[in-house]
Design a protein around this motif. Structure first.
Motif, mmCIF file in Angstrom:
data_model
loop_
_atom_site.group_PDB
_atom_site.id
_atom_site.type_symbol
_atom_site.label_atom_id
_atom_site.label_comp_id
_atom_site.label_asym_id
_atom_site.label_seq_id
_atom_site.Cartn_x
_atom_site.Cartn_y
_atom_site.Cartn_z
ATOM 1 N N ASN A 3 -5.645 2.326 7.663
ATOM 2 C CA ASN A 3 -6.566 1.791 6.664
ATOM 3 C C ASN A 3 -5.881 0.696 5.835
ATOM 4 O O ASN A 3 -4.774 0.889 5.334
ATOM 5 C CB ASN A 3 -7.019 2.930 5.750
ATOM 6 C CG ASN A 3 -8.182 2.530 4.872
ATOM 7 O OD1 ASN A 3 -8.151 1.490 4.221
ATOM 8 N ND2 ASN A 3 -9.223 3.348 4.853
ATOM 9 N N GLY A 4 -6.571 -0.426 5.694
ATOM 10 C CA GLY A 4 -5.988 -1.551 4.977
ATOM 11 C C GLY A 4 -5.764 -1.300 3.500
ATOM 12 O O GLY A 4 -5.032 -2.045 2.843
ATOM 13 N N THR A 5 -6.409 -0.265 2.968
ATOM 14 C CA THR A 5 -6.266 -0.031 1.533
ATOM 15 C C THR A 5 -5.310 1.125 1.230
ATOM 16 O O THR A 5 -5.146 1.483 0.074
ATOM 17 C CB THR A 5 -7.634 0.284 0.889
ATOM 18 O OG1 THR A 5 -8.158 1.452 1.535
ATOM 19 C CG2 THR A 5 -8.592 -0.852 1.061
ATOM 20 N N TRP A 6 -4.709 1.698 2.280
ATOM 21 C CA TRP A 6 -3.731 2.747 2.023
ATOM 22 C C TRP A 6 -2.330 2.149 2.048
ATOM 23 O O TRP A 6 -2.037 1.311 2.900
ATOM 24 C CB TRP A 6 -3.807 3.851 3.102
ATOM 25 C CG TRP A 6 -5.113 4.563 3.160
ATOM 26 C CD1 TRP A 6 -6.138 4.450 2.276
ATOM 27 C CD2 TRP A 6 -5.542 5.480 4.170
ATOM 28 N NE1 TRP A 6 -7.195 5.242 2.659
ATOM 29 C CE2 TRP A 6 -6.854 5.893 3.822
ATOM 30 C CE3 TRP A 6 -4.961 5.989 5.319
ATOM 31 C CZ2 TRP A 6 -7.568 6.792 4.587
ATOM 32 C CZ3 TRP A 6 -5.673 6.899 6.075
ATOM 33 C CH2 TRP A 6 -6.973 7.292 5.715
ATOM 34 N N PRO A 7 -1.473 2.601 1.172
ATOM 35 C CA PRO A 7 -0.104 2.080 1.217
ATOM 36 C C PRO A 7 0.582 2.485 2.521
ATOM 37 O O PRO A 7 0.471 3.636 2.958
ATOM 38 C CB PRO A 7 0.590 2.719 0.010
ATOM 39 C CG PRO A 7 -0.353 3.730 -0.526
ATOM 40 C CD PRO A 7 -1.696 3.522 0.055
ATOM 41 N N ILE A 8 1.246 1.546 3.115
ATOM 42 C CA ILE A 8 1.883 1.783 4.414
ATOM 43 C C ILE A 8 2.986 2.830 4.303
ATOM 44 O O ILE A 8 3.324 3.519 5.267
ATOM 45 C CB ILE A 8 2.418 0.445 4.977
ATOM 46 C CG1 ILE A 8 2.925 0.581 6.416
ATOM 47 C CG2 ILE A 8 3.524 -0.105 4.121
ATOM 48 C CD1 ILE A 8 1.850 0.567 7.434
#
Lengths: 521, 269
Positions: free
Chosen positions: A89-94
């Motif tokens: 997910n692009g909005t979760w911190p990697i």
């Protein structure tokens, strides 16, 4: 071993398409079972029809909190795949996935970053550290829908990640994917890696033997020791000044908004250049400290000629240098005056040439350094300003320190290796001594505060103009500074700058020697 | 690849810490003076403190993992760290280019210093020296006096001042008997009975060491090897040597000496 491949990027950046593309490749058939973890539901959906490997399991992850050790234990228990593709997910911190404790033979292999070329720069500017962290952890960046001008994309990506491979078209992406997924390619890569490792081990062993030889042979050890003395000497005296320079650079980055600096330099059309030349008076630091400051100025958007003038003139007009020159040539303040004037003259001429040649900062800065955003601040999120300043100073210090190490070492070796006889020729003409002194200044890399003392000792051999050339050009043209510049600027520019300075210095000091007949002022 | 820390940042922090500690040790033990001028000590203290602070500030951030870290590039920093720790401090070799300046004109004895004075930087007598940053009162006062037997002994700590003084005004010393200490130095072209007992002057760091000493001539000097420490006693005469006017010491007595406490001499201007 179970490989985990992470695909990250914004929403609608082509992650699903890329994964679907991978699944349609024929090299996937040897995999026993492939698990896709989808953390994000986009418009695109997976189509089982085109997939070469029929044993694909799709699973949805609804919330970030689901990602954890239990998830992967469950996967190992119930699905037991040998390849896991995660559409992150692009909005979760990697960091969430990177930090997760994985079962024994599970391993995060690659992080792919997908980006839509048309919206990439815009998103990078607005989404803050979240996207940057994903990008900075990526092994490769895959752009799709690219236009013709790739430079801005490259610059924006490089400003966050210096090491990631960038792919702008399908051919490159396909090769990259094949190297990751094709078992044959993986085996080949492993063989190459093993061979490289063996070669490296042999080289290392050879080096160890050579070192042992150096230490044991009575003839060579003093030479090594001597090089070492000079090496550490130069490095040691550079450390404090480099730290001060990095500190100023960090302060500039954090406290001074870009436009204020740029306006300061460009407010007066006519006065901009002389102002840049005189500004060094207020930065009483060594030449090795001025390079990080000047690099930061360029990154902040100060026009290149102004920044270069500032960098070149600063060592000549700094109060410390003036004082040391006065002291080194007692009773002859004309040396100090000439040093300041000729230093400013060369710097201004260089700036004018750069201005006339219309060299733009964007063309000469390294892609990674071109972005004016405070990227390294984001990749290391800090709670307080003080912490930020210290961390930033440290990172700047380390990145510049590399070049000091290389510069100091090559300078020390050259001092040891170049025969003194090279300098024993008494110059009949003025031209030869000037060149020789420029050459010497280039390799000696002596601090601008100290080189007046060294320059003075040449007065018995060479005419005054040549000594002035040494004293003035040393801080501008020396090896360790040029190495440091290559950390920010393209190599071609640094080489051209050095050439330009040499071209300017010779006539300027030849002219000076006309006024100082006989070499005595 | 499955790293749980940011190895890049970890190494950066480690390098800063080690460097800071190394600087502390170097300044505390006085080893730093082997490499750089002691006036930099203040800067080194500051640098050591800042480096340790940086390491401490950086360290918490290393716990955030980074996937594609490339820690190998920091191997380069091993080089100076190991070089400091492993290779003991020694002498800077006298054949290096850094001695080129003084050696260049074939005037080893006078060093760069004196000939610079001779050729153009001679201070006119009428100019008060204080204006030039030279402390005239103390330079006169600190110069050693003759003892009863007519020998002027130059103490280790007075070498720099004496060396400046004799180059500024060599006539003052003509015919006097001096005793001074230095390391034996020879150059190509020296006669068998010629040496320069010299001290190395440091301006800023080891890259700019300059040999300082006056040419000494006499029997008995040939049995001392290069870099041996010797006390030389002899009479000063002013001579032309390879086109340069310089003081030459005619050795009456030469004896082995203990190394001077300070490794280098420093000029105070």
């Amino acid at each position: 071993m179970v490989k985990i491949e992470v695909f990250c990027g914004f929403l609608e950046s082509g992650k699903t398409t890329l994964i679907q593309h991978v699944l349609e490749q024929s090299y996937l058939w040897p995999y026993r079972r492939i698990l896709i973890l989808q953390c994000e539901k986009g418009i695109e959906e997976f189509h089982a029809a085109g997939m070469k490997n029929k044993n694909v399991v799709l699973s949805q992850i609804e919330g970030m909190e689901k990602i954890g050790p239990e998830l992967f234990e469950k996967i190992a228990d119930q699905v037991d795949p040998d390849l896991i593709l995660i559409e992150y997910n692009g909005t979760w911190p990697i960091e969430r996935i990177l930090e997760t404790k994985l079962p024994g033979d599970y391993k995060i292999d690659r992080v792919f970053f997908c980006a839509d070329a048309s919206t990439f720069s815009l998103y990078m500017g607005n989404t803050g550290s979240l996207m940057r962290n994903q990008l900075s952890n990526a092994d490769s960046v895959h752009f799709n829908r690219c236009g013709s001008d790739l430079r801005p994309l490259e610059a924006a990506a490089r400003s966050v990640s210096r090491s990631a491979k960038l792919y702008f078209d399908e051919i490159g992406t396909d090769q990259c994917l094949a190297a990751v997924f094709d078992p044959a390619e993986i085996r080949k890569a492993r063989r190459v890696r093993r061979r490289n490792r063996a070669a490296a081990a042999v080289v290392l062993a050879g080096l160890c033997f050579a070192l042992a030889g150096l230490f044991s042979s009575p003839g060579l050890f003093p030479a090594v020791q001597s090089v070492n003395m000079v090496f550490i000497g130069i490095a040691l005296q550079a450390i404090p000044f480099l730290l001060i320079g990095s500190f100023v650079s960090a302060l500039l980055q954090i406290y001074v908004p870009d436009d204020v600096l740029v306006r300061f330099f460009t407010r007066h059309k006519a006065l901009g250049f002389p102002l840049a030349a005189l500004l060094g008076f207020f930065f009483p630091i060594c030449d090795c400290g001025i390079v990080p400051v000047a690099s930061r100025l360029t990154q902040k958007g100060v026009p290149l000629p102004h920044a270069v003038i500032f960098m070149l003139a600063a060592p000549a007009v700094s109060p410390v240098t003036i004082l040391s020159t006065l002291v080194a040539f007692p009773g002859q303040p004309s040396y100090a005056l000439l040093r300041v004037l000729s230093g400013m003259l060369v710097a201004l001429l260089a700036g004018v040439v750069l201005n006339l040649a219309r060299v733009k900062a964007g063309d000469v800065l390294l892609p990674g350094a071109a972005a004016s955003c405070a990227c390294s601040v984001d990749t290391v999120p800090c709670k307080t300003r003080t912490e930020q300043i210290f961390v930033l100073t440290g990172r700047e210090f380390i990145s510049m320190g590399k070049y000091i190490v290389i510069g100091a070492l090559s300078c020390a070796v050259l001092q040891q290796v170049l025969p003194a006889s090279l300098f024993q020729r008494k110059g009949a003409s003025v031209f030869f001594p000037i060149l020789l002194m420029l050459f010497l200044a280039f390799f000696m890399s002596v601090c601008s505060t100290a080189n007046a003392f060294i320059g003075r000792s040449f007065l018995n051999v060479f005419p005054a103009a040549a000594v002035l050339a040494f004293v003035v050009m040393g801080p501008m043209l020396d090896l360790s500074n040029l190495f440091m510049l290559t950390g920010t600027f393209r190599k071609s520019f640094v080489i051209r700058l050095a050439g330009l300075l040499l071209l300017l210095a010779v006539p300027v000091f030849l002219l000076l020697s006309v006024w100082t007949p006989g070499g005595i002022l | 690849m499955n790293r749980k820390i940011n190895s890049e940042l970890f190494l950066e922090s480690l390098i800063c810490l080690l460097l800071g500690i190394l600087l502390f040790c170097a300044v505390l033990s006085g080893k730093a003076a082997l490499y750089v001028h002691p006036r930099l000590n203040g800067f080194l203290w500051m640098a050591a403190g800042v480096l340790v602070a940086i390491a401490l500030f950086m360290f918490p951030h290393t716990l955030t993992p980074k996937h594609n870290a490339r820690p190998a590039k920091y191997l380069l920093f091993l080089l100076p760290l190991l070089a400091c720790v492993l290779i003991p401090a020694g002498a800077v070799q006298s054949k290096a280019v850094s001695f080129g300046p003084s050696a260049a004109g074939g005037k080893p004895a006078a060093g760069g210093n004196s000939s610079a004075q001779v050729q153009g930087t001679v201070i006119p007598d009428s100019v008060p020296r204080d204006d030039l940053g030279i402390d005239s009162s103390s330079s006169a006062a600190a110069l050693p006096k003759e003892d009863e037997s007519g020998v002027t002994t130059i103490p280790d700590e007075g070498f720099a001042r004496w060396y400046q003084d004799i180059n500024r005004d060599m006539k003052k010393y003509e015919g006097k008997t001096l005793k001074f200490k230095g390391q034996v130095f020879r150059m190509a072209g020296f006669a068998k009975d010629e040496i320069v007992p010299l001290r190395y002057a440091m301006v800023c760091c080891t890259a700019d060491l300059q040999p300082c000493g006056i040419l000494s001539r006499g029997g008995g000097v040939e049995k001392y090897k290069d870099n041996d420490w010797v006390w030389v006693t002899g009479k000063i005469r002013i001579e032309e040597y390879q086109g340069q006017t310089m003081p030459v010491c005619y050795v009456t007595k030469i004896e082995p000496a203990d190394p001077a406490k300070a490794n280098y001499i420093y000029f105070t201007y």
